[in-house]
Design an enzyme around this catalytic site. Sequence first.
Site, PDB file in Angstrom:
ATOM      1  N   GLU A 190       2.998 -49.710 -37.198  1.00 34.26           N
ATOM      2  CA  GLU A 190       2.100 -48.642 -37.700  1.00 34.26           C
ATOM      3  C   GLU A 190       2.891 -47.422 -38.170  1.00 34.26           C
ATOM      4  O   GLU A 190       2.868 -46.362 -37.547  1.00 34.26           O
ATOM      5  CB  GLU A 190       1.170 -48.180 -36.583  1.00 34.26           C
ATOM      6  CG  GLU A 190       0.110 -49.154 -36.203  1.00 34.26           C
ATOM      7  CD  GLU A 190      -0.812 -48.594 -35.117  1.00 34.26           C
ATOM      8  OE1 GLU A 190      -0.402 -47.702 -34.364  1.00 34.26           O
ATOM      9  OE2 GLU A 190      -1.950 -49.071 -35.032  1.00 34.26           O
ATOM     10  N   GLU A 382      -2.761 -56.471 -35.617  1.00 32.98           N
ATOM     11  CA  GLU A 382      -3.392 -56.007 -34.368  1.00 32.98           C
ATOM     12  C   GLU A 382      -4.894 -55.900 -34.550  1.00 32.98           C
ATOM     13  O   GLU A 382      -5.365 -55.324 -35.524  1.00 32.98           O
ATOM     14  CB  GLU A 382      -2.902 -54.603 -33.976  1.00 32.98           C
ATOM     15  CG  GLU A 382      -1.587 -54.552 -33.313  1.00 32.98           C
ATOM     16  CD  GLU A 382      -1.222 -53.132 -32.886  1.00 32.98           C
ATOM     17  OE1 GLU A 382      -2.114 -52.352 -32.484  1.00 32.98           O
ATOM     18  OE2 GLU A 382      -0.028 -52.822 -32.979  1.00 32.98           O
TER      19      GLU A 382
HETATM   20  C1  BG6 Z   1      -1.942 -49.329 -31.972  1.00 32.12           C
HETATM   21  C2  BG6 Z   1      -0.573 -49.536 -31.386  1.00 32.12           C
HETATM   22  O1  BG6 Z   1      -1.999 -48.015 -32.367  1.00 32.12           O
HETATM   23  O2  BG6 Z   1      -3.053 -49.444 -31.165  1.00 32.12           O
HETATM   24  C3  BG6 Z   1      -0.546 -50.229 -30.045  1.00 32.12           C
HETATM   25  O3  BG6 Z   1       0.277 -50.200 -32.285  1.00 32.12           O
HETATM   26  C4  BG6 Z   1      -1.721 -49.756 -29.219  1.00 32.12           C
HETATM   27  O4  BG6 Z   1       0.690 -49.985 -29.454  1.00 32.12           O
HETATM   28  C5  BG6 Z   1      -3.010 -50.135 -29.932  1.00 32.12           C
HETATM   29  O5  BG6 Z   1      -1.705 -50.247 -27.910  1.00 32.12           O
HETATM   30  C6  BG6 Z   1      -4.272 -49.819 -29.171  1.00 32.12           C
HETATM   31  O6  BG6 Z   1      -4.272 -48.481 -28.794  1.00 32.12           O
HETATM   32  P1  BG6 Z   1      -4.467 -48.046 -27.290  1.00 32.12           P
HETATM   33  O7  BG6 Z   1      -4.369 -46.575 -27.321  1.00 32.12           O
HETATM   34  O8  BG6 Z   1      -5.813 -48.535 -26.895  1.00 32.12           O
HETATM   35  O9  BG6 Z   1      -3.389 -48.706 -26.534  1.00 32.12           O
END
Ligand code: BG6
Length: 487
Positions: A190, A382
């Site tokens: 990201e 993701e």
């Molecule tokens: C993304 C990241 O921003 O979102 C991850 O690449 C992160 O590292 C994921 O875990 C979900 O966000 P969060 O804050 O729920 O962990």
Amino acid sequence: MSFKRQHRDILWGGATSASQYEGGWLEGGKGLDTQDCRPYKKRISNATVQTRLLTKSVIEEAKQSEDVHAYPFRFGSDGYHRCLEDIALFQELGLQVYRLSISWARLYPHGDEETASPEGIAYYDQIFQALKKAGIKVFVTMNHYALPLYLVEKYGGWTNRKLIEFYIRFAKTVFEHWGNIIDYYLPFNEINAGYFSPYNGVGLVREEDIPYDQSKVFQSLHHQFVASARVIELGHAMVRGSFGCMIACFCYYPYSSRPEDNFKMVQEENTNQWFCMDVLARGSYPSYMKRFFEERNITLDITEDDVQVLKDHTADFVSFSYYQSSVVTIEEKEKTAGNLVVSTKNPYLKATQWGWQIDPIGLRTTLNKIYDRYQKPVFVSENGLGTKDILTDDFKIHDEYRIKYLQEHFAQIDEAIKDGVDILGYMMWGIVDIVSAGSCEMEKRYGVIYVDADNEGNGTYQRYRKDSFYWYRDFIKGRREDENSIR
Ligand code: BG6
């Protein structure tokens, strides 16, 4: 006209990142990194903001602290000790691809050493060999937020051009040792996180109560762009895998049909979402950033060589994280949280326990837009539902809400494939429960594999299969059978 993927032959996978998963913060010779210094704060309304904005005094306190329970990234999900057990579970699940990141501080404890740590190499070597043996494709994020703290304290993080050199040395080690195993590379997670979360993204420490200097933030990002392009150049010469770039996508909608709302949406989409990918996938700074920089008095040091390397070494594929859609308006309306950005509430959507607005159609929209814009194959690197789970007395986790979330999102992926989007694969975030990158909580769980640990690091760290584990296993199996019957 040719469409490469008319069928459903995309890779179904899962993802983690080193700092959120591994723990073992000082084991095997690992150096202290930026994530090791982020404290867990009991949920207060702006905890996420507070845990991301690190100041010098917070870091000093972290360096002195021996209270391992206050710093969740120091224990992660205990992947450092349980990675082989987890890979066996991934194999049972039928994962076709696993996305993991390499801890820079585990290979280079300070980040600027001449040679890599043999213990660090041995740790990753067992993982790559086990994945190969399990027949799981490997997707490596070279840098997922965590930076050796020494690089921050001695060099000022990514504001310093020297980091490009150190990063390339680190990348070369990865290519030399595992280039014959890794299938996909992502130079940075990201990359647009750099301006929402400068500590996590580019290793910038805030002076107490003074907002970040935006020239420093964007200069740091520029160095990451150049590092990314140079690593792609080197990788194309050294290894067989393909190289991508990744942004966090927010799927913006205008709140109303009012032209001002719509134009604000266009601007936010450009600067918050597309900017970094425009540079990395198209090879140059987009024209809309000129005005953005001028209006904010941001000046950047961009050399002729930088311009050339960005142009010559663009990404082979594009990828993105997707958790929620967002709404934009010029009016003051009720807000809600989301990944990296805050959004106006959308009256048509429900939200997670953390306020992130759930929108499966937004995933189809994003896939269509990204493919149309870049015309390169796409990875959903993701996606997933971060929520609380309950471990029953008989060690079960009945997470039908997660199954519903996945079913609805996968249905939209199928629609996007029919729309003609060339999708390489889908990676479920936090396939095994990990510490949240935003709020540093263990109890914001994404996995189909439950980890018995709480926010303070208490628990057995035993793994348990959630109901969604069996669902995802059967789903992948079904898709593989479909593919075989089509062939
Ligand atoms: C993304 C990241 O921003 O979102 C991850 O690449 C992160 O590292 C994921 O875990 C979900 O966000 P969060 O804050 O729920 O962990």
